[in-house]
Design an enzyme around this catalytic site. Structure first.
Site, PDB file in Angstrom:
ATOM      1  N   HIS A 356       0.728  -1.285  -0.164  1.00  0.00           N
ATOM      2  CA  HIS A 356       0.019  -0.006   0.112  1.00  0.00           C
ATOM      3  C   HIS A 356       0.783   1.329   0.064  1.00  0.00           C
ATOM      4  CE1 HIS A 356      -4.100  -1.453   0.486  1.00  0.00           C
ATOM      5  NE2 HIS A 356      -3.733  -2.429   1.204  1.00  0.00           N
ATOM      6  N   LYS A 537      -8.748  13.263   4.538  1.00  0.00           N
ATOM      7  CA  LYS A 537      -7.742  12.218   4.511  1.00  0.00           C
ATOM      8  C   LYS A 537      -6.559  12.171   5.942  1.00  0.00           C
ATOM      9  CE  LYS A 537      -6.756  13.155   0.346  1.00  0.00           C
ATOM     10  NZ  LYS A 537      -6.853  11.985  -0.551  1.00  0.00           N
ATOM     11  N   ARG A 538      -6.196  11.237   6.177  1.00  0.00           N
ATOM     12  CA  ARG A 538      -5.127  11.138   6.826  1.00  0.00           C
ATOM     13  C   ARG A 538      -3.981  12.546   6.564  1.00  0.00           C
ATOM     14  NH1 ARG A 538      -0.256   8.282   6.768  1.00  0.00           N
ATOM     15  NH2 ARG A 538      -1.080   7.008   4.880  1.00  0.00           N
ATOM     16  N   LYS A 543       0.471  14.047   1.633  1.00  0.00           N
ATOM     17  CA  LYS A 543      -1.016  14.462   0.979  1.00  0.00           C
ATOM     18  C   LYS A 543      -1.098  16.023   0.785  1.00  0.00           C
ATOM     19  CE  LYS A 543      -2.741  10.228   3.113  1.00  0.00           C
ATOM     20  NZ  LYS A 543      -3.079   9.513   1.835  1.00  0.00           N
ATOM     21  N   THR A 645      -8.729   5.982  -2.002  1.00  0.00           N
ATOM     22  CA  THR A 645     -10.157   5.471  -2.188  1.00  0.00           C
ATOM     23  C   THR A 645     -11.086   6.725  -1.982  1.00  0.00           C
ATOM     24  OG1 THR A 645     -10.260   4.674  -0.080  1.00  0.00           O
ATOM     25  CG2 THR A 645      -9.727   2.847  -1.686  1.00  0.00           C
ATOM     26  N   LYS A 649     -14.693   7.609  -4.002  1.00  0.00           N
ATOM     27  CA  LYS A 649     -16.004   8.106  -3.207  1.00  0.00           C
ATOM     28  C   LYS A 649     -16.463   9.392  -3.728  1.00  0.00           C
ATOM     29  CE  LYS A 649     -14.225   5.327   0.562  1.00  0.00           C
ATOM     30  NZ  LYS A 649     -13.329   5.393   1.842  1.00  0.00           N
TER      31      LYS A 649
END
Length: 800
Positions: A356, A537-538, A543, A645, A649
């Site tokens: 991952h 998100k985290r 990110k 993911t 969504k």
């Protein structure tokens, strides 16, 4: 709106079931029942309808001796269960009607259910989606995880800073789980290894019991159900009453303390030696209990362990369960007398590994000293695995291996012990081959394959977005929930202005509901007519929430400088948690909250810009925000995001993406069309080349007046007047240590946001783009992903 309703279930009958459970299970009468009591009664009534398909699926699997899949994951972010289960068995409307007859509201009751605190982010949510899809497809499977007492943590903000509090989801009875006290296994730690009579024996000097709790996972239409088995740690020895009575209270409770520690918290802070040791013990606890359970189940009906791969497929979700390889070898050799080389081949034929991440810090490494002290027998086996692999591949480069520089590399261990290794998006899989395991890929051509992630459409469209789901069913008919590729049938209708208006109306209604929730949760009023710009998100440097908030500051500055300009109103919505020991991520959270405080109180800006950061982001919050989002922020540094993911969504629910060519963004853009995706930034190869340039960040900053202005405001303490130097560290990193290329991608990101504004001004054009995103996202169903795993990794088929 249900595509099916069980013929035997009537509103009157279900109402009777609720009242029966309210009286005889909960112990309350209707006149004095609280919302909690009603939720428990409703949950038990629904659970009754799940038990039969659950039992039937288990009996059929045993009777037909079908191969089982065992999915090992440290996280299962399952969220709330009640409404999802009601939808999957076709009783959502029946239950709502029955409760209405009793003067109760289904939505109000369901909203009181706590999220199961069993995960953190995408890894755990993917595991939950995959479990639901395996049940939907009739793939016999068990999920295995840990029943965390407190999960990750409950996030609160104090003066803008993240504060971690214990999650208390188990303070209430969990009606969808079944305790299995008869199913318990001893898990050992530490001790020594002896050889007696030619046999190797590990004698641990610490141990706990792994006790099982089962949850049924029901698939769409209620035709099949699988099991999520979670392990809870119990003391392996009785409470030492004699010590207690002598006043040695701490020593008397040692065994209980160790056990509670093992299954108390997800991802304990590993910046200390104690934290590292606990995480390693947790990972072994999960894998050992699971493998003992798998072998017990197999040996109940088979005698030849050499045939294990024909009946057992074990999937390791990331490196956390990578000890499954050496633990299975230990059980086969030390307990069942199989020779090492044969045990290694049996184990490899059973095991698969999903990678991952490409981030070095996320590919676990344990010191040989820690591994050898906590798991001495496994350290021996790991060294032997490494030696066996080297002898089988004498041309293996000297720098490649499992044990190097006094470390055990769990990524290499998982690779070598698996017959298949898969990435989770096309780009990520290529990078796994080219950058992560190039030498091992050359030694084992074909072992690495791709299985692009997917999401469960039942939860992430049918349940989370009933307005859009109703429009889809009205337009193309029922039955798309388990055939998501049917969404392509929407495309001809998108050319009809009436459909676009209906699509836009559903989105606006979702935004109205979310705006109301935002006001209740944060006290900030936002306009549903503004563009809802969402990054959930985290919190992590790669990110790039930092890039987002820096651009937000630039936009705020522009509005203040040109208040009469043609500005598109925006609501910037953030959500996510930072790991307790991740100081930089926590600093970014503090910055976002400080910026929000200033902007939201600025009368010159008003409704043109708001920044919202509700605390404690979880699955239930995502279910509120995803249907309301107009813009999906997928802005990671290219080459760092494995798949994602959340991007799926949001796009499925009609949000347009602004993003880099990273992870599954590449495939999403290919499917929805480049014209319906706001692309910016460097590619993965360009990012590597950019980092090789001395002072690349300084060069980017000096070429952007907007970025210079933003950094100057941070340096002056514009958003932290009580502590003007609070963000000097942020400024310094952007200027001098910008590994994640925030500065280098800033100008392109701002330009792309300008294109977003331009597109949003054309309301009908935006509705068309948003609807096309929904219509073209059928590929990203977790059902499609699981079919790929079944065919290409697990070598099994459906029982439906």
């Amino acid at each position: 709106m249900n595509a099916f309703v069980p013929a035997s279930v009537t509103t009157d009958g279900f109402r009777s079931d609720i009242l029966r459970h309210l009286s005889y299970t909960v112990g309350k009468d209707a006149a004095h029942a609280s919302l909690y009591d009603w939720r428990m009664a409703l949950s038990y009534a629904l659970r009754d309808r799940i038990i039969t398909p659950w039992f039937q699926a288990t009996r059929r699997t045993w009777a037909e001796d079908h191969k089982r899949v065992y999915y090992l994951s440290m996280e299962f972010l399952i969220g709330r269960i009640l409404e999802d289960a009601a939808i999957n068995i076709g009783l959502r409307e029946v239950a709502a009607a029955a409760l209405s007859d009793l003067g109760q509201d289904f939505d109000l009751i369901a909203d009181t259910e706590p999220d199961a605190a069993l995960g953190n982010g995408g890894l755990g949510r993917l595991a939950a989606c995959y479990m639901e899809s395996m049940a939907t497809l009739g793939c016999p499977a068990y999920g295995y995880g840990i029943r965390y007492e407190h999960g990750l943590f409950r996030q609160e903000f104090e003066h803008g800073q993240q504060v971690e509090l214990a999650e208390d989801w188990l303070s209430q009875k969990h009606p969808f789980e079944f305790e299995r006290p008869e199913c318990a296994y001893t898990i050992g730690f530490n001790g020594n290894v002896e050889t007696t009579g030619g046999r190797t024996v590990w004698r641990p000097d610490e141990s706990v019991l792994a006790s099982a709790y089962d949850m049924p996972v029901i698939g769409w239409s209620g035709r099949w159900a699988n099991t999520l088995r979670l392990w809870s740690a119990l003391p392996s020895s009785r409470f030492d009453l004699a010590r207690f009575n002598r006043g040695d209270y701490t020593a008397a409770a040692e065994s209980e303390t160790l056990a509670r520690t093992i299954s108390r918290v997800l991802y304990p802070d590993d910046t200390t030696h104690q934290g590292k040791e606990l995480r390693l013990k947790q990972e072994f606890f999960l894998t050992s209990a699971t493998l003992q359970d798998i072998l017990r189940r197999y040996l109940d009906s088979h005698s030849d362990l050499r045939a294990l791969p024909s009946k057992v497929a074990i999937q390791m979700n990331d490196t956390h369960p990578a000890l499954a390889g050496p633990e299975l070898i230990r059980l086969l050799t030390d307990h069942h007398g199989i020779e090492f080389a044969e045990a290694m081949e049996i184990a490899r034929a059973c095991l698969g590994y999903t990678n991952h991440t490409l981030l070095p810090e996320a590919l676990e490494r344990w010191s040989t000293w820690l591994m050898g002290s906590v798991l001495p027998r496994h350290m021996q086996i790991i060294e032997r695995i490494d030696d066996h692999h080297l002898k089988a591949h004498p041309k293996r480069p000297h720098y490649v291996g499992i044990v190097k520089h006094h470390e055990v590399r769990m990524g290499e261990l998982a690779f070598i012990m698996s017959h298949r290794v898969n990435g989770v998006s096309a780009l990520h899989t290529d990078l796994v081959k080219q950058r992560l395991f190039p030498e091992l890929d050359a030694l084992h051509p074909g072992r690495i394959i791709n299985q692009t992630n997917g999401i469960a459409p039942r939860r992430w469209l049918r349940m989370a977005n009933p307005r859009l789901s109703a429009l889809i069913s009205e337009t193309i008919g029922a039955g798309w929930e388990d055939h998501l590729d049917r969404l392509s049938e929407l495309e001809p209708h998108i050319e009809d202005k009436g459909f676009r208006d209906a699509f836009a109306a559903a989105k606006r209604a979702n935004k109205v509901s979310t705006a109301r929730w935002i006001k209740e949760a944060t006290g900030v009023a936002v306009s549903p007519d503004a563009l809802f710009d969402v990054q959930i998100k985290r919190i992590h440097e790669y990110k790039r929430q930092l890039l987002n908030i820096l651009q937000t500051i630039a936009e705020w500055h522009t509005i203040r400088e040109t208040p009469s300009g043609n500005h598109v109103p925006r609501v910037k919505i953030f959500g996510g948690k930072a790991a307790p020991g991740y100081a930089v991520a926590k600093e970014i959270i503090h910055l976002i909250n400080d910026v929000a405080r200033v902007i939201n109180a600025d009368p010159k800006v008003g409704d043109l810009l708001k920044v919202i950061f509700p605390p404690n982001y979880n699955v239930s919050m995502a279910e509120r925000l995803v249907p309301a989002a107009d813009l999906s922020e997928q802005i990671s540094t290219a080459g760092k995001e494995a798949s994602g993911t959340g991007n799926m969504k949001l796009s499925l629910n009609g949000a347009l993406t602004i993003g880099t060519l990273d992870g599954a963004n590449v495939e999403i853009r290919d499917h929805v069309g480049p014209e319906n995706f706001f692309l910016f930034g460097m590619t993965a190869d360009e990012a590597i080349a950019r980092r090789a340039i001395d002072d690349h960040a300084r060069e980017a900053i000096l070429s952007s007046q907007a970025l210079q202005d933003v950094l100057q405001m941070l340096a002056e303490g514009r958003f932290s007047p009580d502590q003007p130097d609070r963000y000097h560290g942020v400024v310094n990193r952007v200027w001098h240590h910008d590994y994640f290329l925030v500065a280098s991608d800033f100008a392109a990101y701002c330009d792309a946001q300008g294109e977003v504004d331009k597109a949003y001004r054309d309301g009908d054009g935006w509705a068309r783009k948003a609807a096309l995103n929904t219509a073209r996202m059928g590929y990203f169903s977790s059902d499609r992903a699981i079919r790929g795993y079944m065919k290409e990794i697990w070598n099994t088929d459906s029982m439906l």
